[in-house]
Scaffold this motif. Structure first.
Motif, mmCIF file in Angstrom:
data_model
loop_
_atom_site.group_PDB
_atom_site.id
_atom_site.type_symbol
_atom_site.label_atom_id
_atom_site.label_comp_id
_atom_site.label_asym_id
_atom_site.label_seq_id
_atom_site.Cartn_x
_atom_site.Cartn_y
_atom_site.Cartn_z
ATOM 1 N N VAL A 107 7.710 0.856 19.951
ATOM 2 C CA VAL A 107 6.667 1.577 19.216
ATOM 3 C C VAL A 107 5.362 0.802 19.280
ATOM 4 C CG1 VAL A 107 8.315 2.618 17.607
ATOM 5 C CG2 VAL A 107 7.214 0.449 17.003
ATOM 6 N N GLY A 108 4.266 1.541 19.209
ATOM 7 C CA GLY A 108 2.963 0.986 18.922
ATOM 8 C C GLY A 108 2.598 1.426 17.518
ATOM 9 N N ILE A 109 1.775 0.660 16.829
ATOM 10 C CA ILE A 109 1.527 0.931 15.412
ATOM 11 C C ILE A 109 0.036 1.052 15.135
ATOM 12 C CG2 ILE A 109 1.874 0.102 13.061
ATOM 13 C CD1 ILE A 109 4.193 -1.649 14.301
ATOM 14 N N LEU A 110 -0.361 2.228 14.674
ATOM 15 C CA LEU A 110 -1.712 2.423 14.150
ATOM 16 C C LEU A 110 -1.621 2.201 12.650
ATOM 17 C CD1 LEU A 110 -4.658 3.380 14.069
ATOM 18 C CD2 LEU A 110 -3.815 5.734 14.058
ATOM 19 N N ALA A 111 -2.063 1.050 12.191
ATOM 20 C CA ALA A 111 -1.980 0.698 10.773
ATOM 21 C C ALA A 111 -3.377 0.722 10.161
ATOM 22 C CB ALA A 111 -1.357 -0.683 10.606
ATOM 23 N N ILE A 112 -3.548 1.568 9.176
ATOM 24 C CA ILE A 112 -4.834 1.722 8.499
ATOM 25 C C ILE A 112 -4.783 1.037 7.139
ATOM 26 C CG2 ILE A 112 -6.493 3.352 7.511
ATOM 27 C CD1 ILE A 112 -6.416 3.331 10.561
ATOM 28 N N LEU A 113 -5.705 0.103 6.926
ATOM 29 C CA LEU A 113 -5.793 -0.603 5.652
ATOM 30 C C LEU A 113 -6.682 0.189 4.695
ATOM 31 C CD1 LEU A 113 -6.481 -4.226 6.988
ATOM 32 C CD2 LEU A 113 -4.278 -3.124 6.602
ATOM 33 N N ARG A 114 -6.173 0.383 3.483
ATOM 34 C CA ARG A 114 -6.994 1.082 2.501
ATOM 35 C C ARG A 114 -6.614 0.635 1.106
ATOM 36 N NH1 ARG A 114 -6.052 7.342 2.910
ATOM 37 N NH2 ARG A 114 -7.696 7.187 1.332
ATOM 38 N N ASP A 115 -7.600 0.633 0.238
ATOM 39 C CA ASP A 115 -7.398 0.287 -1.168
ATOM 40 C C ASP A 115 -7.744 1.517 -1.994
ATOM 41 O OD1 ASP A 115 -7.451 -0.635 -3.769
ATOM 42 O OD2 ASP A 115 -8.348 -2.569 -3.246
ATOM 43 N N PRO A 116 -6.755 2.168 -2.614
ATOM 44 C CA PRO A 116 -7.014 3.390 -3.381
ATOM 45 C C PRO A 116 -8.050 3.216 -4.488
ATOM 46 C CG PRO A 116 -4.659 3.072 -3.057
ATOM 47 C CD PRO A 116 -5.329 1.807 -2.611
ATOM 48 N N THR A 126 2.673 -9.138 11.012
ATOM 49 C CA THR A 126 1.449 -9.267 10.219
ATOM 50 C C THR A 126 1.677 -9.650 8.766
ATOM 51 O OG1 THR A 126 1.325 -6.964 9.408
ATOM 52 C CG2 THR A 126 0.506 -7.403 11.649
ATOM 53 N N GLY A 127 2.878 -9.422 8.247
ATOM 54 C CA GLY A 127 3.144 -9.653 6.833
ATOM 55 C C GLY A 127 2.857 -8.458 5.958
ATOM 56 N N TYR A 128 2.224 -7.425 6.512
ATOM 57 C CA TYR A 128 1.891 -6.242 5.729
ATOM 58 C C TYR A 128 3.067 -5.276 5.641
ATOM 59 C CZ TYR A 128 -3.129 -7.326 5.678
ATOM 60 O OH TYR A 128 -4.349 -7.902 5.448
ATOM 61 N N LEU A 129 3.175 -4.626 4.492
ATOM 62 C CA LEU A 129 4.162 -3.570 4.287
ATOM 63 C C LEU A 129 3.452 -2.230 4.420
ATOM 64 C CD1 LEU A 129 7.025 -2.645 3.480
ATOM 65 C CD2 LEU A 129 6.271 -2.738 1.089
ATOM 66 N N ILE A 183 3.334 5.074 15.944
ATOM 67 C CA ILE A 183 3.665 5.370 14.557
ATOM 68 C C ILE A 183 2.440 5.060 13.711
ATOM 69 C CG2 ILE A 183 5.269 4.979 12.669
ATOM 70 C CD1 ILE A 183 6.557 6.078 15.235
ATOM 71 N N HIS A 184 2.039 6.020 12.892
ATOM 72 C CA HIS A 184 0.842 5.877 12.076
ATOM 73 C C HIS A 184 1.240 5.453 10.659
ATOM 74 C CE1 HIS A 184 -0.694 9.187 14.982
ATOM 75 N NE2 HIS A 184 -0.758 8.003 15.537
ATOM 76 N N LEU A 185 0.782 4.294 10.254
ATOM 77 C CA LEU A 185 1.124 3.740 8.946
ATOM 78 C C LEU A 185 -0.132 3.514 8.112
ATOM 79 C CD1 LEU A 185 3.675 0.925 9.946
ATOM 80 C CD2 LEU A 185 4.171 3.310 9.397
ATOM 81 N N THR A 186 0.017 3.605 6.814
ATOM 82 C CA THR A 186 -1.031 3.182 5.894
ATOM 83 C C THR A 186 -0.549 1.925 5.176
ATOM 84 O OG1 THR A 186 -0.181 4.661 4.168
ATOM 85 C CG2 THR A 186 -1.993 5.476 5.523
ATOM 86 N N VAL A 187 -1.479 1.032 4.942
ATOM 87 C CA VAL A 187 -1.188 -0.203 4.221
ATOM 88 C C VAL A 187 -2.007 -0.190 2.940
ATOM 89 C CG1 VAL A 187 -1.341 -2.718 4.258
ATOM 90 C CG2 VAL A 187 -0.686 -1.470 6.332
ATOM 91 N N ASP A 188 -1.316 -0.126 1.799
ATOM 92 C CA ASP A 188 -1.964 -0.068 0.492
ATOM 93 C C ASP A 188 -2.329 -1.488 0.071
ATOM 94 O OD1 ASP A 188 -2.752 0.226 -2.124
ATOM 95 O OD2 ASP A 188 -0.960 1.334 -2.774
ATOM 96 N N LEU A 189 -3.624 -1.809 0.121
ATOM 97 C CA LEU A 189 -4.063 -3.163 -0.201
ATOM 98 C C LEU A 189 -3.984 -3.479 -1.686
ATOM 99 C CD1 LEU A 189 -7.134 -3.528 2.193
ATOM 100 C CD2 LEU A 189 -4.797 -4.365 2.511
ATOM 101 N N SER A 190 -3.765 -2.459 -2.522
ATOM 102 C CA SER A 190 -3.605 -2.721 -3.953
ATOM 103 C C SER A 190 -2.183 -3.157 -4.287
ATOM 104 C CB SER A 190 -3.963 -1.472 -4.775
ATOM 105 O OG SER A 190 -3.007 -0.435 -4.571
ATOM 106 N N PRO A 224 0.696 -5.620 -4.489
ATOM 107 C CA PRO A 224 0.730 -7.091 -4.489
ATOM 108 C C PRO A 224 1.344 -7.680 -3.229
ATOM 109 C CG PRO A 224 1.379 -6.244 -6.643
ATOM 110 C CD PRO A 224 1.255 -5.047 -5.726
ATOM 111 N N VAL A 225 2.303 -6.984 -2.613
ATOM 112 C CA VAL A 225 2.939 -7.474 -1.390
ATOM 113 C C VAL A 225 1.922 -7.645 -0.273
ATOM 114 C CG1 VAL A 225 4.651 -6.909 0.388
ATOM 115 C CG2 VAL A 225 5.152 -6.429 -2.005
ATOM 116 N N ASN A 226 0.861 -6.823 -0.293
ATOM 117 C CA ASN A 226 -0.114 -6.819 0.795
ATOM 118 C C ASN A 226 -1.359 -7.664 0.513
ATOM 119 O OD1 ASN A 226 1.403 -5.119 2.473
ATOM 120 N ND2 ASN A 226 0.665 -3.297 1.378
ATOM 121 N N GLN A 227 -1.350 -8.388 -0.590
ATOM 122 C CA GLN A 227 -2.546 -9.152 -0.937
ATOM 123 C C GLN A 227 -2.533 -10.575 -0.398
ATOM 124 O OE1 GLN A 227 -3.075 -8.623 -5.171
ATOM 125 N NE2 GLN A 227 -3.330 -6.401 -4.968
ATOM 126 N N ASN A 228 -1.374 -11.042 0.032
ATOM 127 C CA ASN A 228 -1.285 -12.345 0.687
ATOM 128 C C ASN A 228 -0.215 -12.262 1.775
ATOM 129 O OD1 ASN A 228 -1.704 -15.094 1.229
ATOM 130 N ND2 ASN A 228 -0.066 -15.701 -0.190
#
Length: 214
Positions: free
Chosen positions: A57-66, A115-118, A146-153, A155-159
């Motif tokens: 797979v290739g991953i399109l990961a979009i970072l966003r903070d709601p 990357t460490g991101y969920l 695969i298109h993923l969103t990463v919720d920066l809010s 806590p798992v994604n903050q470090n």
């Protein structure tokens, strides 16, 4: 992490087919539309799990903070030195699929490891692309994006802390999605190689902007 630019090719030599672990060369005999018999040389992956329709797979990961809806969406990218091109390549996260693993599960796993991101698969039928062939005139390698969103809010994604293997040297960063085309041109001028998946995404974003396809 050691600087990626310190990597270098020491030598290149022919690979005996019996020693190949990841890929091999094959000669295919076929007939063209006129019934003429021809041959074709191509590469073939040796890692596709039985029963799987894709190699990875290739991953399109979009970072966003709601909590910050007005901030521009950012795309997660990577820098990784690749021996075949002897250059640091600008890539999206990606990886090979495990036996009996779905493309979605593979993408979530690979993103976390590299990357460490969920991430979460995008809903509404946009999460998984059709099967795509990277270079069908040369090899049979294929994948699904695969298109993923990463919720920066979250806590798992903050470090985020990657879980890289000892032979993986990856630098993760992000750029505004709307600027991806210009960023690719800038990276090329700096001497980086651009992975076709990144370039195609950038081209698509720029086409949508120029012709108001939104």
């Amino acid at each position: 992490m050691a600087s990626l630019s310190k990597s270098k090719v020491i030598k290149t030599e022919p690979l005996d087919q019996k020693d190949a672990q990841w890929a091999t060369l094959v000669k295919t005999t076929y007939t063209d539309p006129n019934g003429i018999e021809r041959t074709w040389e191509s590469g073939e992956r040796l890692t596709r799990p039985a029963g799987s329709d894709i190699d990875g797979v290739g991953i399109l990961a979009i970072l966003r903070d709601p909590s910050k809806p007005n901030e521009p969406l950012r795309i997660l990218l990577q820098k990784q030195w690749r021996p075949p091109v002897d250059a640091v390549v600008i890539e999206v996260p990606a990886g090979l699929i495990d036996p009996k693993e779905s493309a979605e599960t593979c993408a979530i796993r690979e993103l976390k490891e590299e990357t460490g991101y969920l991430g979460e698969v995008m809903e509404g039928g946009f999460g998984v692309t059709p099967v795509m062939f990277n270079d069908p005139g040369f090899c049979n390698t294929n994948l699904r994006m695969i298109h993923l969103t990463v919720d920066l809010s979250n806590p798992v994604n903050q470090n985020p802390i990657p879980e890289l293997e000892d032979n993986e040297f990856i630098e993760t960063f992000s750029v505004p999605l709307k600027d991806l085309w210009e960023e690719c041109k800038r990276f090329e001028k700096q001497g980086y190689a651009i992975d076709a998946r990144v370039g195609t995404l950038a081209e698509g974003v720029e086409c949508a902007r120029r012709w108001n396809l939104g």
